[in-house]
Design an enzyme around this catalytic site. Structure first.
Site, PDB file in Angstrom:
ATOM      1  N   MET A  46       0.881  -1.160   0.000  1.00 40.12           N
ATOM      2  CA  MET A  46       0.000   0.000   0.000  1.00 40.12           C
ATOM      3  C   MET A  46       0.919   1.210   0.000  1.00 40.12           C
ATOM      4  O   MET A  46       1.415   1.640   1.050  1.00 40.12           O
ATOM      5  CB  MET A  46      -0.909   0.015   1.225  1.00 40.12           C
ATOM      6  CG  MET A  46      -2.180  -0.784   1.046  1.00 40.12           C
ATOM      7  SD  MET A  46      -3.527  -0.223   2.140  1.00 40.12           S
ATOM      8  CE  MET A  46      -2.756  -0.242   3.732  1.00 40.12           C
ATOM      9  N   THR A  47       1.194   1.735  -1.180  1.00 38.15           N
ATOM     10  CA  THR A  47       2.189   2.792  -1.328  1.00 38.15           C
ATOM     11  C   THR A  47       1.841   4.033  -0.514  1.00 38.15           C
ATOM     12  O   THR A  47       2.728   4.666   0.080  1.00 38.15           O
ATOM     13  CB  THR A  47       2.335   3.162  -2.814  1.00 38.15           C
ATOM     14  OG1 THR A  47       2.636   1.974  -3.551  1.00 38.15           O
ATOM     15  CG2 THR A  47       3.434   4.176  -3.025  1.00 38.15           C
ATOM     16  N   CYS A  48       0.577   4.384  -0.459  1.00 38.17           N
ATOM     17  CA  CYS A  48       0.185   5.615   0.245  1.00 38.17           C
ATOM     18  C   CYS A  48       0.460   5.530   1.746  1.00 38.17           C
ATOM     19  O   CYS A  48       0.599   6.558   2.415  1.00 38.17           O
ATOM     20  CB  CYS A  48      -1.273   5.936  -0.010  1.00 38.17           C
ATOM     21  SG  CYS A  48      -2.401   4.604   0.469  1.00 38.17           S
ATOM     22  N   GLN A  49       0.553   4.302   2.272  1.00 32.76           N
ATOM     23  CA  GLN A  49       0.807   4.124   3.703  1.00 32.76           C
ATOM     24  C   GLN A  49       2.183   3.525   3.989  1.00 32.76           C
ATOM     25  O   GLN A  49       2.516   3.249   5.137  1.00 32.76           O
ATOM     26  CB  GLN A  49      -0.275   3.212   4.309  1.00 32.76           C
ATOM     27  CG  GLN A  49      -1.671   3.813   4.310  1.00 32.76           C
ATOM     28  CD  GLN A  49      -1.749   5.064   5.159  1.00 32.76           C
ATOM     29  OE1 GLN A  49      -1.152   5.150   6.224  1.00 32.76           O
ATOM     30  NE2 GLN A  49      -2.506   6.062   4.689  1.00 32.76           N
ATOM     31  N   ASN A  50       2.978   3.306   2.939  1.00 33.91           N
ATOM     32  CA  ASN A  50       4.295   2.663   3.081  1.00 33.91           C
ATOM     33  C   ASN A  50       4.164   1.300   3.760  1.00 33.91           C
ATOM     34  O   ASN A  50       4.950   0.930   4.632  1.00 33.91           O
ATOM     35  CB  ASN A  50       5.267   3.557   3.862  1.00 33.91           C
ATOM     36  CG  ASN A  50       5.560   4.854   3.138  1.00 33.91           C
ATOM     37  OD1 ASN A  50       5.450   4.931   1.918  1.00 33.91           O
ATOM     38  ND2 ASN A  50       5.914   5.887   3.882  1.00 33.91           N
TER      39      ASN A  50
END
Length: 343
Positions: A308-312
């Site tokens: 989940m890129t937005c949350q690393n």
């Protein structure tokens, strides 16, 4: 996208990006016919530089990283700092070394002309003998156009004006001026306008170009040792600090080379660089959570990690061995550079 567009930015010798020259004659001419189309294209490029300026300023204020290191020379243009012939070497090493070699010919010409012990005939003969890399200046077949960009004339009717020993200094000065100023002046101006929509450039006056780059690109020298990784990666939702899979992940990450580090970061965070200060300043924190197989017949060893890129977030199956974890993570980060999964 900026880096991929070779009509806007080009690679400098040190791997940073520098504007592709814009013909100032087209920029300031009255648009008509074919020139009107070229003028529209230039306007489109200048809007992109305004956008680039705004984007980098926002990255600095929001403490985000962008993998677009701009050349030190371009930052000098943006900040109105003085430049010299040596700055050409930072953009194009071969051209810079050529100009420096030609400058040595100019220096020798001036020495001959100023030598009061030589007769006029001796000076004439000595000047005829001046060479650059075993060739006379005339044999180089240079004209007054910008090297590599024959449509950019350094003087009026530049293609018809041959470079000789007597006008060589003018050619060098104009080439440096056009490359470092005239053909990037508009890009620097519009970049400055875009940047100052967010905050004033005067705030960066005390920073060197390399320091400015670190503000929005990250330092690139962060530690990836096991202790640093263990302290800055958060195990959650199925993993703890003592989980074997989590410990294996830390081990594998500590063994990454520079290229693998960039690929891993791009896969997890969307940027191939860490912020200034490294993992401890990554926001949100890099978090490893256990990925549960979605189908009843699947086993953890059968599935790939996702993110989940937005949350690393790294969603990591509970692999049975470190070898399998290394293989699956490496495959996912190399094949999944431009995709991510949201849960």
């Amino acid at each position: 996208e900026f880096a991929k567009n070779e009509t806007i930015l080009r690679r400098a010798v040190d791997g940073t990006y520098f504007p592709v020259p814009v013909n100032p004659n087209v920029l300031h001419s009255q648009p008509r016919g074919g020139r009107q189309e070229r003028s529209k294209e230039i306007e489109r490029k200048l809007k992109l530089f305004r956008c680039l300026g705004t984007m980098i300023a926002k990255a600095i204020t929001d403490e985000r990283t962008i993998d677009l290191p701009l050349s030190e020379v371009f930052w000098k243009a943006v900040l109105n700092r003085p430049m010299t012939i040596y700055d050409v070497c930072k953009i194009d090493k071969e051209l810079g070394e050529t100009l420096l070699g030609l400058q040595e010919v100019v220096n020798e010409r001036r020495r001959i002309e100023a030598d009061s012990t030589m007769t006029h005939a001796e000076k004439t003969e000595a000047l005829k003998g001046l060479k650059f890399r075993n060739a006379s200046i005339e044999d180089l077949c240079l004209d007054f156009t910008l090297p590599g960009f024959p449509d950019i004339h350094l003087i009026e009717n530049g293609p018809d004006m041959p470079v000789t020993v007597s006008n060589l200094d003018q050619y060098i000065n104009l080439t440096v001026r056009y490359l470092l100023s005239e053909t990037i002046k508009a890009q620097a101006f519009h970049f400055r306008r875009g940047f100052e929509r967010v905050f004033t450039l005067s705030s960066l006056r005390l920073f060197s170009a390399s320091e400015i780059e670190k503000l929005y690109c990250g330092a690139g020298l962060e530690k990836w040792d096991k202790q640093t990784l263990f302290e800055n990666i958060v195990p959650a939702h199925g993993f703890t600090a003592t989980s074997q899979t989590f410990l294996n992940l830390v081990e594998v990450m500590s063994e990454f080379n520079e290229s693998e580090r960039r690929q891993f970061l791009k896969f997890i965070t969307g940027s191939p660089r860490l912020p200034l200060g490294g993992f401890k300043n990554l926001n949100p924190k890099l978090t490893a959570v256990k990925k549960i197989p979605q189908r009843s017949w699947e086993k953890p060893d059968m599935i790939l990690p996702s993110v989940m890129t937005c949350q690393n977030y790294l969603k990591l199956p509970d692999y049975s061995s470190i070898e399998l974890l290394r293989a699956r993570v490496t495959y996912a980060m190399k094949e999944g550079q431009n995709s991510f999964s949201l849960s």
